[in-house]
Design a protein around this motif. Structure first.
Motif, mmCIF file in Angstrom:
data_model
loop_
_atom_site.group_PDB
_atom_site.id
_atom_site.type_symbol
_atom_site.label_atom_id
_atom_site.label_comp_id
_atom_site.label_asym_id
_atom_site.label_seq_id
_atom_site.Cartn_x
_atom_site.Cartn_y
_atom_site.Cartn_z
ATOM 1 N N THR A 54 0.827 -1.205 0.000
ATOM 2 C CA THR A 54 0.000 0.000 0.000
ATOM 3 C C THR A 54 0.858 1.250 0.000
ATOM 4 O OG1 THR A 54 -1.753 -1.142 1.217
ATOM 5 C CG2 THR A 54 -1.805 1.256 1.247
ATOM 6 N N ALA A 55 0.493 2.207 -0.845
ATOM 7 C CA ALA A 55 1.165 3.506 -0.876
ATOM 8 C C ALA A 55 0.527 4.415 0.163
ATOM 9 C CB ALA A 55 1.057 4.130 -2.264
ATOM 10 N N SER A 56 1.333 4.936 1.072
ATOM 11 C CA SER A 56 0.818 5.843 2.104
ATOM 12 C C SER A 56 0.791 7.287 1.622
ATOM 13 C CB SER A 56 1.674 5.749 3.366
ATOM 14 O OG SER A 56 3.018 6.121 3.083
ATOM 15 N N ARG A 90 10.440 4.662 -1.700
ATOM 16 C CA ARG A 90 9.976 5.639 -2.672
ATOM 17 C C ARG A 90 10.057 5.078 -4.090
ATOM 18 N NH1 ARG A 90 12.698 7.580 1.552
ATOM 19 N NH2 ARG A 90 12.122 9.576 2.515
ATOM 20 N N GLY A 91 9.184 5.577 -4.945
ATOM 21 C CA GLY A 91 9.204 5.111 -6.320
ATOM 22 C C GLY A 91 8.121 5.766 -7.154
ATOM 23 N N TYR A 92 7.824 5.136 -8.294
ATOM 24 C CA TYR A 92 6.901 5.702 -9.269
ATOM 25 C C TYR A 92 5.884 4.648 -9.706
ATOM 26 C CZ TYR A 92 11.093 8.612 -9.655
ATOM 27 O OH TYR A 92 12.180 9.393 -9.371
ATOM 28 N N VAL A 93 4.831 5.114 -10.364
ATOM 29 C CA VAL A 93 3.922 4.211 -11.056
ATOM 30 C C VAL A 93 4.610 3.793 -12.352
ATOM 31 C CG1 VAL A 93 1.712 4.047 -12.273
ATOM 32 C CG2 VAL A 93 1.833 5.172 -10.039
ATOM 33 N N ARG A 94 4.867 2.507 -12.472
ATOM 34 C CA ARG A 94 5.739 2.016 -13.539
ATOM 35 C C ARG A 94 5.208 2.358 -14.930
ATOM 36 N NH1 ARG A 94 7.780 -4.189 -13.689
ATOM 37 N NH2 ARG A 94 7.988 -3.678 -11.484
ATOM 38 N N LEU A 151 7.729 17.381 -17.827
ATOM 39 C CA LEU A 151 7.247 16.007 -17.788
ATOM 40 C C LEU A 151 6.630 15.717 -16.418
ATOM 41 C CD1 LEU A 151 10.321 14.184 -19.388
ATOM 42 C CD2 LEU A 151 8.301 15.109 -20.550
ATOM 43 N N GLN A 152 5.652 14.838 -16.391
ATOM 44 C CA GLN A 152 5.002 14.484 -15.136
ATOM 45 C C GLN A 152 4.963 12.972 -14.971
ATOM 46 O OE1 GLN A 152 1.128 16.258 -14.757
ATOM 47 N NE2 GLN A 152 1.866 18.340 -15.066
ATOM 48 N N CYS A 153 5.064 12.525 -13.723
ATOM 49 C CA CYS A 153 4.999 11.094 -13.442
ATOM 50 C C CYS A 153 4.467 10.893 -12.029
ATOM 51 C CB CYS A 153 6.375 10.449 -13.579
ATOM 52 S SG CYS A 153 6.356 8.646 -13.363
ATOM 53 N N GLU A 154 3.523 9.979 -11.890
ATOM 54 C CA GLU A 154 2.979 9.687 -10.570
ATOM 55 C C GLU A 154 4.069 9.084 -9.678
ATOM 56 O OE1 GLU A 154 -1.515 8.257 -10.831
ATOM 57 O OE2 GLU A 154 -0.266 7.329 -12.379
ATOM 58 N N ALA A 155 4.185 9.607 -8.466
ATOM 59 C CA ALA A 155 5.171 9.113 -7.508
ATOM 60 C C ALA A 155 4.465 8.656 -6.245
ATOM 61 C CB ALA A 155 6.186 10.206 -7.176
ATOM 62 N N GLN A 202 1.644 -0.994 -10.944
ATOM 63 C CA GLN A 202 2.958 -1.611 -10.764
ATOM 64 C C GLN A 202 3.929 -0.557 -10.243
ATOM 65 O OE1 GLN A 202 1.668 -5.006 -11.203
ATOM 66 N NE2 GLN A 202 3.897 -5.024 -11.331
ATOM 67 N N PHE A 203 4.813 -0.968 -9.368
ATOM 68 C CA PHE A 203 5.743 -0.070 -8.695
ATOM 69 C C PHE A 203 7.090 -0.077 -9.408
ATOM 70 C CE2 PHE A 203 8.851 0.616 -5.144
ATOM 71 C CZ PHE A 203 8.456 1.899 -4.791
ATOM 72 N N PHE A 204 7.684 1.103 -9.535
ATOM 73 C CA PHE A 204 9.034 1.235 -10.084
ATOM 74 C C PHE A 204 9.874 1.940 -9.033
ATOM 75 C CE2 PHE A 204 12.539 2.901 -12.485
ATOM 76 C CZ PHE A 204 12.725 2.023 -13.546
ATOM 77 N N PRO A 205 10.802 1.235 -8.376
ATOM 78 C CA PRO A 205 11.531 1.831 -7.252
ATOM 79 C C PRO A 205 12.449 2.978 -7.670
ATOM 80 C CG PRO A 205 12.451 -0.303 -7.837
ATOM 81 C CD PRO A 205 11.194 -0.159 -8.629
#
Length: 284
Positions: free
Chosen positions: A7-9, A31-35, A19-23, A84-87
């Motif tokens: 779970t992401a808190s 910590r990471g991103y939405v793959r 550029l934008q990316c969900e983190a 999916q998680f991308f560290p």
């Protein structure tokens, strides 16, 4: 729920230049991103198979594959969506390797198009640092600063629950219902669960730190509403946010459009919280 789903808190949008990316920050602090979004910045879209992205990473950041293997299971975002998680800790190496290959003339022509994006990623990380970018975007910096958080709690929350007053005008519900093609029947109608989720994410979420919302949940009784625990300053911020979300909902063509607009306006919630902290300091 599957026990393997992490779970992401904390959630937000990192900006690498334009550029934008969900983190995200997982409950354990990773910590990471939405793959899917990060892959898109590197030229891999939803129609592409995940294997192509993995082979790309194997070419440019082979040491990253072992880290990705640890995070194959989906994660649960605060909105309830799975992803999916991308560290963190990989993208800098990938971007640097792509740019180096372009400079050396060894980058395949099919990948030349991602060089500008990799340059933007490198510049953003060189200026701020990856951990700081994610912490700022997701608001996790407030989780790491308990003294600052406690100060916000003391100023935004009441010591005891106030009597109930109507805070959400019918116009708010009409605007939200319209996004789904529903007709609002009045306050006697029990709102669908999705309306509560929207309220939590786009009304309370951008103006209150996640830890403060958790504190309200600990304090409040079953029949009490979140806003009954807010101080005058907290209510003023809530009122402003309700009006903003109502305006966006009225001008949106559908829920997807509304969600995109709210993401653009409010997902960088840490900036609003920083401004909020400044405002509270001025009136203290």
């Amino acid at each position: 729920m599957n026990a393997s789903v992490l779970t992401a808190s904390h959630y937000g949008v990192v900006r690498f230049g334009d550029l934008q990316c969900e983190a995200v920050v997982l409950k354990g602090g990773e910590r990471g991103y939405v793959r899917r979004q990060l892959a898109k910045l590197l030229g891999f879209h939803e129609t592409h198979k995940g294997g192509r992205f993995a082979r790309f990473l194997a070419d440019f950041a082979p040491n990253s594959l072992s880290e990705l293997e640890k995070t194959r299971e989906p994660i649960l975002l605060p909105s309830g969506r799975q992803a999916q998680f991308f560290p963190a800790g990989i993208i800098a190496d990938v971007a640097s390797a792509v740019v180096s290959a372009a400079i050396n003339g060894t980058l395949h022509k099919a990948r030349q198009g991602i060089v500008p994006n990799c340059m933007k990623i490198m510049r953003a990380l060189a200026t701020t640092g990856e951990v700081a970018l994610i912490d700022e975007a997701t608001g996790y910096q407030y989780h790491r600063a308990p003294d600052a958080l406690q100060e916000l709690i003391s100023k935004l929350l009441r010591q005891s629950c106030a009597s109930w007053e109507r805070r959400f005008h019918p116009d708010y519900y009409r605007a939200i219902y319209r996004l789904f093609g529903w007709k609002y029947q009045g306050h006697d109608q029990n709102p669908p669960h999705v309306v509560g989720q929207i309220t939590q994410r786009w009304v309370y979420g951008p103006v209150l730190p996640a830890d403060l919302i958790d504190e309200i949940r600990v304090r409040k009784g079953i029949s009490q509403k979140h806003h009954q625990w807010l101080s005058d300053q907290g209510l003023a911020r809530l009122e402003t946010q309700i009006h903003a979300v109502t305006a966006i909902a009225r001008s949106s063509t559908c829920y997807r459009d509304f969600n995109h607009r709210c993401t653009a306006a409010f997902a960088g919630g840490s900036l609003q919280l920083a401004l909020l902290a400044d405002e509270l300091e001025e009136v203290a």
